[in-house]
Design a protein around this motif. Structure first.
Motif, PDB file in Angstrom:
ATOM      1  N   MET A  98       0.857  -1.192   0.000  1.00 32.89           N
ATOM      2  CA  MET A  98       0.000   0.000   0.000  1.00 32.89           C
ATOM      3  C   MET A  98       0.890   1.239   0.000  1.00 32.89           C
ATOM      4  SD  MET A  98      -2.713   1.262   2.893  1.00 32.89           S
ATOM      5  CE  MET A  98      -3.566  -0.305   2.814  1.00 32.89           C
ATOM      6  N   ALA A  99       0.926   1.968  -1.090  1.00 35.43           N
ATOM      7  CA  ALA A  99       1.740   3.181  -1.156  1.00 35.43           C
ATOM      8  C   ALA A  99       0.967   4.345  -0.577  1.00 35.43           C
ATOM      9  CB  ALA A  99       2.111   3.480  -2.608  1.00 35.43           C
ATOM     10  N   THR A 100       1.539   5.007   0.400  1.00 35.57           N
ATOM     11  CA  THR A 100       0.835   6.060   1.119  1.00 35.57           C
ATOM     12  C   THR A 100       1.789   7.148   1.547  1.00 35.57           C
ATOM     13  OG1 THR A 100       1.119   4.762   3.092  1.00 35.57           O
ATOM     14  CG2 THR A 100      -1.002   4.600   2.053  1.00 35.57           C
ATOM     15  N   ILE A 101       1.201   8.262   1.989  1.00 37.37           N
ATOM     16  CA  ILE A 101       1.992   9.380   2.473  1.00 37.37           C
ATOM     17  C   ILE A 101       1.992   9.397   3.983  1.00 37.37           C
ATOM     18  CG2 ILE A 101       2.197  11.893   2.486  1.00 37.37           C
ATOM     19  CD1 ILE A 101       0.713  11.946  -0.110  1.00 37.37           C
ATOM     20  N   GLU A 102       3.131   9.621   4.614  1.00 38.89           N
ATOM     21  CA  GLU A 102       3.217   9.834   6.050  1.00 38.89           C
ATOM     22  C   GLU A 102       3.343  11.320   6.289  1.00 38.89           C
ATOM     23  OE1 GLU A 102       5.849   7.598   8.792  1.00 38.89           O
ATOM     24  OE2 GLU A 102       6.008   6.232   7.114  1.00 38.89           O
ATOM     25  N   THR A 103       2.248  12.040   6.234  1.00 35.46           N
ATOM     26  CA  THR A 103       2.296  13.471   6.442  1.00 35.46           C
ATOM     27  C   THR A 103       2.099  13.805   7.901  1.00 35.46           C
ATOM     28  OG1 THR A 103      -0.056  13.674   6.018  1.00 35.46           O
ATOM     29  CG2 THR A 103       1.418  13.960   4.136  1.00 35.46           C
ATOM     30  N   VAL A 104       2.595  14.959   8.300  1.00 34.95           N
ATOM     31  CA  VAL A 104       2.400  15.478   9.638  1.00 34.95           C
ATOM     32  C   VAL A 104       1.604  16.756   9.515  1.00 34.95           C
ATOM     33  CG1 VAL A 104       3.516  16.320  11.714  1.00 34.95           C
ATOM     34  CG2 VAL A 104       4.555  14.459  10.421  1.00 34.95           C
ATOM     35  N   GLY A 105       0.307  16.685   9.848  1.00 33.66           N
ATOM     36  CA  GLY A 105      -0.586  17.821   9.662  1.00 33.66           C
ATOM     37  C   GLY A 105      -0.171  19.027  10.475  1.00 33.66           C
ATOM     38  N   VAL A 106      -0.403  20.214   9.937  1.00 36.01           N
ATOM     39  CA  VAL A 106      -0.035  21.440  10.626  1.00 36.01           C
ATOM     40  C   VAL A 106      -1.241  22.300  10.931  1.00 36.01           C
ATOM     41  CG1 VAL A 106       2.275  21.483   9.658  1.00 36.01           C
ATOM     42  CG2 VAL A 106       0.432  22.538   8.378  1.00 36.01           C
ATOM     43  N   ARG A 107      -2.413  21.969  10.378  1.00 38.90           N
ATOM     44  CA  ARG A 107      -3.606  22.763  10.630  1.00 38.90           C
ATOM     45  C   ARG A 107      -4.345  22.273  11.854  1.00 38.90           C
ATOM     46  NH1 ARG A 107      -7.499  23.445   5.661  1.00 38.90           N
ATOM     47  NH2 ARG A 107      -8.716  24.263   7.408  1.00 38.90           N
TER      48      ARG A 107
ATOM     49  N   PHE B 181      -0.055  18.103  24.078  1.00 32.77           N
ATOM     50  CA  PHE B 181       0.555  19.292  23.493  1.00 32.77           C
ATOM     51  C   PHE B 181       1.881  18.972  22.802  1.00 32.77           C
ATOM     52  CE2 PHE B 181      -2.132  21.091  26.880  1.00 32.77           C
ATOM     53  CZ  PHE B 181      -2.840  22.029  26.142  1.00 32.77           C
ATOM     54  N   LEU B 182       2.535  17.900  23.251  1.00 33.15           N
ATOM     55  CA  LEU B 182       3.839  17.553  22.691  1.00 33.15           C
ATOM     56  C   LEU B 182       3.741  16.697  21.431  1.00 33.15           C
ATOM     57  CD1 LEU B 182       5.765  16.603  25.962  1.00 33.15           C
ATOM     58  CD2 LEU B 182       6.129  18.634  24.553  1.00 33.15           C
ATOM     59  N   ALA B 183       2.634  15.967  21.275  1.00 34.77           N
ATOM     60  CA  ALA B 183       2.545  14.961  20.217  1.00 34.77           C
ATOM     61  C   ALA B 183       2.807  15.540  18.831  1.00 34.77           C
ATOM     62  CB  ALA B 183       1.175  14.281  20.261  1.00 34.77           C
ATOM     63  N   GLN B 184       2.118  16.624  18.506  1.00 34.84           N
ATOM     64  CA  GLN B 184       2.297  17.224  17.192  1.00 34.84           C
ATOM     65  C   GLN B 184       3.668  17.880  17.042  1.00 34.84           C
ATOM     66  OE1 GLN B 184       0.121  15.766  15.199  1.00 34.84           O
ATOM     67  NE2 GLN B 184      -0.511  17.680  14.247  1.00 34.84           N
ATOM     68  N   ARG B 185       4.157  18.486  18.122  1.00 36.57           N
ATOM     69  CA  ARG B 185       5.471  19.144  18.060  1.00 36.57           C
ATOM     70  C   ARG B 185       6.584  18.132  17.814  1.00 36.57           C
ATOM     71  NH1 ARG B 185       2.251  22.046  21.421  1.00 36.57           N
ATOM     72  NH2 ARG B 185       2.388  24.326  21.335  1.00 36.57           N
ATOM     73  N   ILE B 186       6.523  17.013  18.525  1.00 38.74           N
ATOM     74  CA  ILE B 186       7.534  15.980  18.316  1.00 38.74           C
ATOM     75  C   ILE B 186       7.424  15.391  16.914  1.00 38.74           C
ATOM     76  CG2 ILE B 186       8.284  13.685  19.051  1.00 38.74           C
ATOM     77  CD1 ILE B 186       7.541  14.452  21.899  1.00 38.74           C
ATOM     78  N   ALA B 187       6.197  15.168  16.463  1.00 35.55           N
ATOM     79  CA  ALA B 187       5.999  14.591  15.132  1.00 35.55           C
ATOM     80  C   ALA B 187       6.518  15.509  14.034  1.00 35.55           C
ATOM     81  CB  ALA B 187       4.519  14.282  14.907  1.00 35.55           C
ATOM     82  N   ARG B 188       6.334  16.836  14.196  1.00 42.01           N
ATOM     83  CA  ARG B 188       6.819  17.766  13.177  1.00 42.01           C
ATOM     84  C   ARG B 188       8.342  17.775  13.110  1.00 42.01           C
ATOM     85  NH1 ARG B 188       2.171  21.135  14.502  1.00 42.01           N
ATOM     86  NH2 ARG B 188       3.327  22.208  16.140  1.00 42.01           N
ATOM     87  N   ARG B 189       9.001  17.508  14.240  1.00 45.21           N
ATOM     88  CA  ARG B 189      10.466  17.531  14.266  1.00 45.21           C
ATOM     89  C   ARG B 189      11.072  16.206  13.831  1.00 45.21           C
ATOM     90  NH1 ARG B 189      12.823  21.771  17.098  1.00 45.21           N
ATOM     91  NH2 ARG B 189      14.647  20.488  17.491  1.00 45.21           N
TER      92      ARG B 189
ATOM     93  N   GLY C 249       8.997  13.283  12.581  1.00 46.08           N
ATOM     94  CA  GLY C 249       8.141  12.402  11.797  1.00 46.08           C
ATOM     95  C   GLY C 249       7.385  11.481  12.733  1.00 46.08           C
ATOM     96  N   ARG C 250       6.265  10.969  12.289  1.00 43.46           N
ATOM     97  CA  ARG C 250       5.403  10.197  13.181  1.00 43.46           C
ATOM     98  C   ARG C 250       6.031   8.865  13.586  1.00 43.46           C
ATOM     99  NH1 ARG C 250       1.114  13.115  13.898  1.00 43.46           N
ATOM    100  NH2 ARG C 250       0.280  14.400  12.201  1.00 43.46           N
ATOM    101  N   ALA C 251       6.701   8.180  12.674  1.00 45.90           N
ATOM    102  CA  ALA C 251       7.300   6.884  13.011  1.00 45.90           C
ATOM    103  C   ALA C 251       8.394   7.051  14.062  1.00 45.90           C
ATOM    104  CB  ALA C 251       7.849   6.220  11.754  1.00 45.90           C
ATOM    105  N   ARG C 252       9.255   8.058  13.894  1.00 52.66           N
ATOM    106  CA  ARG C 252      10.328   8.277  14.870  1.00 52.66           C
ATOM    107  C   ARG C 252       9.790   8.812  16.191  1.00 52.66           C
ATOM    108  NH1 ARG C 252      12.883  10.129  10.008  1.00 52.66           N
ATOM    109  NH2 ARG C 252      14.524   8.692   9.344  1.00 52.66           N
ATOM    110  N   ALA C 253       8.654   9.498  16.158  1.00 54.41           N
ATOM    111  CA  ALA C 253       8.034   9.951  17.406  1.00 54.41           C
ATOM    112  C   ALA C 253       7.688   8.757  18.295  1.00 54.41           C
ATOM    113  CB  ALA C 253       6.785  10.774  17.115  1.00 54.41           C
ATOM    114  N   LEU C 254       7.325   7.638  17.682  1.00 53.29           N
ATOM    115  CA  LEU C 254       7.042   6.437  18.454  1.00 53.29           C
ATOM    116  C   LEU C 254       8.298   5.910  19.133  1.00 53.29           C
ATOM    117  CD1 LEU C 254       4.672   4.509  15.999  1.00 53.29           C
ATOM    118  CD2 LEU C 254       4.057   6.094  17.823  1.00 53.29           C
ATOM    119  N   LEU C 255       9.440   6.019  18.471  1.00 55.98           N
ATOM    120  CA  LEU C 255      10.706   5.598  19.070  1.00 55.98           C
ATOM    121  C   LEU C 255      11.037   6.443  20.295  1.00 55.98           C
ATOM    122  CD1 LEU C 255      12.935   5.023  15.908  1.00 55.98           C
ATOM    123  CD2 LEU C 255      12.137   3.275  17.497  1.00 55.98           C
ATOM    124  N   VAL C 256      10.857   7.751  20.172  1.00 61.59           N
ATOM    125  CA  VAL C 256      11.117   8.644  21.296  1.00 61.59           C
ATOM    126  C   VAL C 256      10.207   8.297  22.469  1.00 61.59           C
ATOM    127  CG1 VAL C 256      11.008  11.045  22.076  1.00 61.59           C
ATOM    128  CG2 VAL C 256      11.935  10.513  19.814  1.00 61.59           C
TER     129      VAL C 256
END
Length: 422
Positions: free
Chosen positions: A1-10, A280-288, A290-297
């Motif tokens: 399944m080809a997909t985008i791993e985007t991190v929403g900003v809105r 409050f941290l979830a989106q900030r960490i993901a923007r810095r 990416g979502r996959a690496r945020a799980l590692l942190v």
């Protein structure tokens, strides 16, 4: 399944139904937290067997193994809004009957097991329908923010507000937390019923299509997506650990630390406070990262917090550990569910979500029973140390499975957004 791993900003708008869905979820979680905290305390009053106490938690997970996949397939077939308010109405009536039984002095461990099993059986449909409904209420780029707001609001109501209320309600009567929970279910049902969403647009099912075949499609879609498959495996390990920890936490607090019911309420409040910060941290960490690496942190910090809880015999250490565990748990959950929603075709969100939840939660009943056995054999702090080991294994499994995240607005070649083309 080809997909985008985007991190929403809105940020999601409160209009269009999201505000009412948020309110219903927050109200319902407030009542759930009252019941979740009161059940093990009631179980401790009825029995001193660690395995019996842990069984109450385990019984709350078993229906995911039996009905989880079916709930996702049904959620993709029906009007999700109607399914949600109908389920909440039934759950409200079930908990009201339980509260009446407790008030009349008929509480027993088998009755607690029956309540946990029935509520989770209904939850298999509700949760999958809710997951599938949310992407239709907010813009795709606001999905991460919507999940963060939804989960943060639930933690504020369920921990910071409900946690301190539990001892007060229990002082008024053992049935009071459950009566309050029944009222919140019915209020949430009314809020969801008031949503004015259009019936979901779905392509007709192929001739002869069955629920079994559609469930198989969801399982295959999850297996083909390397990122979701890896996250699901890691979450399975984490949930085995959390089943062991949560199923015996009341024993660790009241037995190993001798902190009583007030200490247990403080631990749950610390977890909720950490979850609020994590929202409050979830989106900030993901923007810095990416979502996959945020799980590692998140997983790495949680492992450290569990080691602290299991080795330092002081209530302050446990509260600090629960605070960190809650914060990074929220970071994990927000990014996990957003990954799943954004990487799934709109017509299959319910089935992929159910496959993900069923696979990842299948270890929780085992974990709860394992935690009870470890507490009995090695001491009441043993489950926390066991959970630390399982979280470390989960983090290790994600290191080799991660893939580079795609920057916002920069799709990979051939990728899709997970939404059907108009």
């Amino acid at each position: 399944m080809a997909t985008i791993e985007t991190v929403g900003v809105r940020a999601p708008g409160w209009r269009g139904g999201f505000g009412r869905l948020w309110t219903a979820a927050v109200v319902s979680r407030f009542g759930d937290a009252l019941r979740t905290a009161a059940l093990p305390l009631l179980a401790v009053r009825l029995t001193d067997d660690p395995l019996a106490v842990a069984s109450v938690t385990a019984c709350g997970y078993v229906p995911w193994l039996l009905f989880g996949l079916l709930g996702g397939a049904v959620a993709d077939r029906v009007d999700q809004r109607r399914a949600m308010w109908a389920v909440d109405t039934v759950r409200g009536l079930v908990v009201a009957c339980f509260a009446l039984a407790v008030a009349l002095g008929h509480a027993s461990v088998p009755l607690l097991l029956a309540l946990a099993f029935s509520l989770t059986s209904l939850q298999t449909l509700f949760d999958n329908a809710s997951t599938a409904l949310l992407p239709s209420l907010v813009d795709p780029e606001a999905l991460g923010g919507a999940n963060a707001r939804l989960m943060t609001g639930q933690q504020v109501a369920g921990g910071l507000l409900a946690g301190p209320c539990v001892p007060l309600l229990l002082a008024a009567g053992a049935y009071m937390p459950f009566a309050a929970d029944a009222g919140t279910y019915l209020l949430a049902a009314a809020l969801v019923a008031s949503l004015r969403t259009r019936p979901p647009e779905r392509e007709p099912s192929p001739a002869g299509s069955t629920l079994r075949a559609e469930i198989g499609d969801g399982l295959r879609a999850l297996r083909r997506d390397r990122v979701l498959r890896a996250v699901c495996a890691a979450t399975l390990l984490c949930n085995i650990g959390m089943g062991a920890l949560i199923g015996t936490l009341v024993l660790q607090v009241t037995g190993w630390l001798h902190a009583g019911s007030a200490g247990y309420a403080a631990a749950m409040t610390a977890y909720a406070a950490g979850s609020l910060a994590g929202g409050f941290l979830a989106q900030r960490i993901a923007r810095r990262t990416g979502r996959a690496r945020a799980l590692l942190v998140a997983g790495s910090v949680q492992t450290s917090s569990l080691l602290l809880m299991g080795t330092v015999r002081h209530l302050g250490a446990l509260l600090a550990g629960m605070l960190l565990l809650g914060a990074m748990g929220m970071v994990w959950n927000v990014n996990q569910i957003t990954l799943m929603q954004s990487r799934s075709p709109a017509s299959m969100v319910g089935r992929i979500a159910s496959a993900f939840r069923t696979a990842s939660t299948s270890g929780a009943p085992l974990g709860a029973l394992l935690g009870g056995a470890v507490a009995r054999m090695y001491g009441l702090n043993g489950p926390a140390l066991l959970t630390a080991v399982l979280f470390a294994l989960a983090v290790t499994s994600l290191i080799t499975a991660r893939e580079p995240d795609v920057p916002v607005g920069a799709p990979r070649a051939g990728a899709t957004t997970g939404r059907p083309t108009p």
